[in-house]
Design a protein around this motif. Structure first.
Motif, PDB file in Angstrom:
ATOM      1  N   MET A   1       5.586   5.900  -8.681  1.00  0.00           N
ATOM      2  CA  MET A   1       4.939   4.954  -9.145  1.00  0.00           C
ATOM      3  C   MET A   1       3.903   5.148 -10.339  1.00  0.00           C
ATOM      4  SD  MET A   1       3.414   1.375  -7.027  1.00  0.00           S
ATOM      5  CE  MET A   1       4.984   1.177  -5.941  1.00  0.00           C
ATOM      6  N   HIS A   2       3.905   3.981 -11.394  1.00  0.00           N
ATOM      7  CA  HIS A   2       2.289   4.312 -12.008  1.00  0.00           C
ATOM      8  C   HIS A   2       0.616   4.501 -11.124  1.00  0.00           C
ATOM      9  CE1 HIS A   2      -0.508   4.350 -14.842  1.00  0.00           C
ATOM     10  NE2 HIS A   2      -0.072   4.256 -15.906  1.00  0.00           N
ATOM     11  N   PRO A   3       0.808   5.347 -11.062  1.00  0.00           N
ATOM     12  CA  PRO A   3      -0.654   5.546 -10.713  1.00  0.00           C
ATOM     13  C   PRO A   3      -1.733   4.199 -10.303  1.00  0.00           C
ATOM     14  CG  PRO A   3      -1.016   7.698 -11.708  1.00  0.00           C
ATOM     15  CD  PRO A   3       0.455   6.170 -12.583  1.00  0.00           C
ATOM     16  N   ILE A   4      -2.147   3.476 -11.787  1.00  0.00           N
ATOM     17  CA  ILE A   4      -3.131   1.950 -11.633  1.00  0.00           C
ATOM     18  C   ILE A   4      -2.037   1.355 -11.066  1.00  0.00           C
ATOM     19  CG2 ILE A   4      -3.894   0.520 -13.351  1.00  0.00           C
ATOM     20  CD1 ILE A   4      -4.518   2.582 -15.304  1.00  0.00           C
ATOM     21  N   ILE A   5      -0.897   1.345 -11.228  1.00  0.00           N
ATOM     22  CA  ILE A   5      -0.256  -0.040  -9.735  1.00  0.00           C
ATOM     23  C   ILE A   5      -0.069   0.387  -8.326  1.00  0.00           C
ATOM     24  CG2 ILE A   5       2.208  -0.816  -9.523  1.00  0.00           C
ATOM     25  CD1 ILE A   5       0.856  -1.608 -11.785  1.00  0.00           C
ATOM     26  N   ARG A   6      -0.360   1.879  -8.157  1.00  0.00           N
ATOM     27  CA  ARG A   6      -0.309   1.887  -6.612  1.00  0.00           C
ATOM     28  C   ARG A   6      -1.785   2.062  -6.246  1.00  0.00           C
ATOM     29  NH1 ARG A   6       1.712   8.238  -4.777  1.00  0.00           N
ATOM     30  NH2 ARG A   6       0.845   8.059  -2.546  1.00  0.00           N
ATOM     31  N   ASN A   7      -2.952   2.101  -7.446  1.00  0.00           N
ATOM     32  CA  ASN A   7      -3.737   2.455  -6.516  1.00  0.00           C
ATOM     33  C   ASN A   7      -4.128  -0.139  -6.737  1.00  0.00           C
ATOM     34  OD1 ASN A   7      -4.818   4.626  -6.756  1.00  0.00           O
ATOM     35  ND2 ASN A   7      -5.739   4.944  -8.670  1.00  0.00           N
ATOM     36  N   ILE A   8      -3.686  -0.614  -7.420  1.00  0.00           N
ATOM     37  CA  ILE A   8      -4.418  -1.759  -7.249  1.00  0.00           C
ATOM     38  C   ILE A   8      -3.308  -2.367  -5.508  1.00  0.00           C
ATOM     39  CG2 ILE A   8      -3.241  -3.941  -8.072  1.00  0.00           C
ATOM     40  CD1 ILE A   8      -3.859  -3.060 -11.218  1.00  0.00           C
ATOM     41  N   LEU A   9      -2.198  -1.522  -6.012  1.00  0.00           N
ATOM     42  CA  LEU A   9      -1.534  -1.919  -4.938  1.00  0.00           C
ATOM     43  C   LEU A   9      -2.256  -1.526  -3.011  1.00  0.00           C
ATOM     44  CD1 LEU A   9       1.386  -3.632  -3.706  1.00  0.00           C
ATOM     45  CD2 LEU A   9       1.697  -0.675  -3.216  1.00  0.00           C
ATOM     46  N   ALA A  10      -2.799  -0.457  -3.577  1.00  0.00           N
ATOM     47  CA  ALA A  10      -3.674  -0.064  -1.894  1.00  0.00           C
ATOM     48  C   ALA A  10      -4.917  -0.710  -1.502  1.00  0.00           C
ATOM     49  CB  ALA A  10      -4.100   1.532  -2.303  1.00  0.00           C
ATOM     50  N   VAL A  11      -5.264  -1.434  -2.695  1.00  0.00           N
ATOM     51  CA  VAL A  11      -6.456  -2.478  -2.140  1.00  0.00           C
ATOM     52  C   VAL A  11      -5.863  -3.567  -2.111  1.00  0.00           C
ATOM     53  CG1 VAL A  11      -8.953  -3.496  -3.752  1.00  0.00           C
ATOM     54  CG2 VAL A  11      -8.211  -1.539  -4.115  1.00  0.00           C
ATOM     55  N   ILE A  12      -5.239  -4.331  -2.827  1.00  0.00           N
ATOM     56  CA  ILE A  12      -4.039  -5.376  -2.357  1.00  0.00           C
ATOM     57  C   ILE A  12      -3.877  -5.334  -0.555  1.00  0.00           C
ATOM     58  CG2 ILE A  12      -2.552  -7.181  -2.257  1.00  0.00           C
ATOM     59  CD1 ILE A  12      -2.544  -6.531  -5.457  1.00  0.00           C
ATOM     60  N   LEU A  13      -2.985  -4.244  -0.086  1.00  0.00           N
ATOM     61  CA  LEU A  13      -2.398  -3.770   1.622  1.00  0.00           C
ATOM     62  C   LEU A  13      -3.465  -3.876   2.688  1.00  0.00           C
ATOM     63  CD1 LEU A  13       1.132  -2.025   0.205  1.00  0.00           C
ATOM     64  CD2 LEU A  13       0.783  -4.236   1.032  1.00  0.00           C
ATOM     65  N   GLY A  14      -4.522  -2.584   1.359  1.00  0.00           N
ATOM     66  CA  GLY A  14      -5.636  -2.510   2.424  1.00  0.00           C
ATOM     67  C   GLY A  14      -6.234  -3.700   2.823  1.00  0.00           C
ATOM     68  N   TRP A  15      -6.796  -4.509   2.349  1.00  0.00           N
ATOM     69  CA  TRP A  15      -7.556  -5.724   2.346  1.00  0.00           C
ATOM     70  C   TRP A  15      -6.533  -6.734   3.440  1.00  0.00           C
ATOM     71  CZ3 TRP A  15      -9.341  -9.872  -2.042  1.00  0.00           C
ATOM     72  CH2 TRP A  15     -10.334 -10.655  -0.712  1.00  0.00           C
ATOM     73  N   PHE A  16      -5.483  -7.151   2.497  1.00  0.00           N
ATOM     74  CA  PHE A  16      -4.581  -7.440   3.790  1.00  0.00           C
ATOM     75  C   PHE A  16      -3.965  -7.358   4.765  1.00  0.00           C
ATOM     76  CE2 PHE A  16       0.172  -9.011   5.017  1.00  0.00           C
ATOM     77  CZ  PHE A  16      -0.112 -10.281   5.030  1.00  0.00           C
ATOM     78  N   ILE A  17      -3.927  -6.309   5.236  1.00  0.00           N
ATOM     79  CA  ILE A  17      -3.163  -5.745   6.648  1.00  0.00           C
ATOM     80  C   ILE A  17      -4.655  -5.210   7.290  1.00  0.00           C
ATOM     81  CG2 ILE A  17      -2.877  -3.342   7.697  1.00  0.00           C
ATOM     82  CD1 ILE A  17      -0.781  -3.161   5.784  1.00  0.00           C
ATOM     83  N   GLY A  18      -5.733  -4.929   7.101  1.00  0.00           N
ATOM     84  CA  GLY A  18      -7.216  -4.794   7.758  1.00  0.00           C
ATOM     85  C   GLY A  18      -7.418  -6.549   7.971  1.00  0.00           C
ATOM     86  N   GLY A  19      -7.039  -7.984   6.647  1.00  0.00           N
ATOM     87  CA  GLY A  19      -7.946  -8.710   7.628  1.00  0.00           C
ATOM     88  C   GLY A  19      -6.694  -9.021   8.539  1.00  0.00           C
ATOM     89  N   ALA A  20      -5.316  -9.301   8.787  1.00  0.00           N
ATOM     90  CA  ALA A  20      -4.288  -9.279   9.436  1.00  0.00           C
ATOM     91  C   ALA A  20      -4.567  -9.055  11.216  1.00  0.00           C
ATOM     92  CB  ALA A  20      -2.827  -8.915   9.515  1.00  0.00           C
ATOM     93  N   VAL A  21      -5.069  -7.378  11.020  1.00  0.00           N
ATOM     94  CA  VAL A  21      -5.681  -7.022  11.474  1.00  0.00           C
ATOM     95  C   VAL A  21      -7.392  -7.821  12.428  1.00  0.00           C
ATOM     96  CG1 VAL A  21      -6.860  -4.309  12.841  1.00  0.00           C
ATOM     97  CG2 VAL A  21      -4.624  -4.550  11.548  1.00  0.00           C
ATOM     98  N   ASN A  22      -7.600  -8.136  11.905  1.00  0.00           N
ATOM     99  CA  ASN A  22      -9.324  -9.197  11.852  1.00  0.00           C
ATOM    100  C   ASN A  22      -8.937  -9.812  12.639  1.00  0.00           C
ATOM    101  OD1 ASN A  22     -11.068 -10.956  11.721  1.00  0.00           O
ATOM    102  ND2 ASN A  22     -12.766  -9.106   9.862  1.00  0.00           N
ATOM    103  N   MET A  23      -7.989 -10.563  12.049  1.00  0.00           N
ATOM    104  CA  MET A  23      -7.498 -11.896  12.845  1.00  0.00           C
ATOM    105  C   MET A  23      -7.828 -11.794  14.083  1.00  0.00           C
ATOM    106  SD  MET A  23      -7.579 -15.090  12.433  1.00  0.00           S
ATOM    107  CE  MET A  23      -8.385 -15.686  11.128  1.00  0.00           C
ATOM    108  N   GLY A  24      -6.265 -10.959  14.258  1.00  0.00           N
ATOM    109  CA  GLY A  24      -5.178 -10.829  15.476  1.00  0.00           C
ATOM    110  C   GLY A  24      -5.846 -10.245  16.640  1.00  0.00           C
TER     111      GLY A  24
END
Length: 138
Positions: A1-24
């Motif tokens: 996977m292209h590094p830029i795509i992977r880095n963008i995915l890292a922020v999106i998934l980190g934000w989403f999963i962290g938010g889900a943990v927060n809400m839980g």
């Protein structure tokens, strides 16, 4: 996977999963630490009652913010192709912005606001960056 795509995915998934943990954790807190006579979904009623609550009622909100940020930063650092700590800290900044916004929407005691803004976001993101980078280096 292209590094830029992977880095963008890292922020999106980190934000989403962290938010889900927060809400839980917030939802768990509403079940464990019931506020007498207050519906946890009624933000106005909750805001009016906060000044009457003891410190024990702020444990779960703090844990939600700190652990959500920590997990999100671990995910971001773990997925990021480059600059793992920078992406972990970006998660901390995103959560910090949310925490600052929450201070205006839900008037909590000053001691909690200071503790939350100083300890729960950037330090946890830094720790998550260290953990996530270490996990990925193995």
């Amino acid at each position: 996977m292209h590094p830029i795509i992977r880095n963008i995915l890292a922020v999106i998934l980190g934000w989403f999963i962290g938010g889900a943990v927060n809400m839980g954790i917030v939802m768990l807190g509403h079940k464990v630490m019931l506020i007498p006579g207050i519906d946890p979904n009624d933000m106005e009623g909750l805001a009016n009652a906060l000044h009457t609550l003891g410190g024990e009622y702020f444990i779960f909100p703090f844990l939600a913010h700190a652990v959500g940020t920590l997990v999100g930063a671990i995910v971001a650092a773990g997925i990021a192709a480059t600059h793992k700590m920078k992406f972990a800290l970006a998660i901390g900044v995103l959560f910090l912005i949310g925490g600052i916004a929450a201070c205006f929407m839900i008037p909590a005691p000053a001691w909690f606001i200071v503790l939350d803004l100083v300890v729960a976001y950037i330090p946890m993101a830094w720790l998550g960056g260290k953990i996530g980078a270490r996990i990925c280096s193995k």
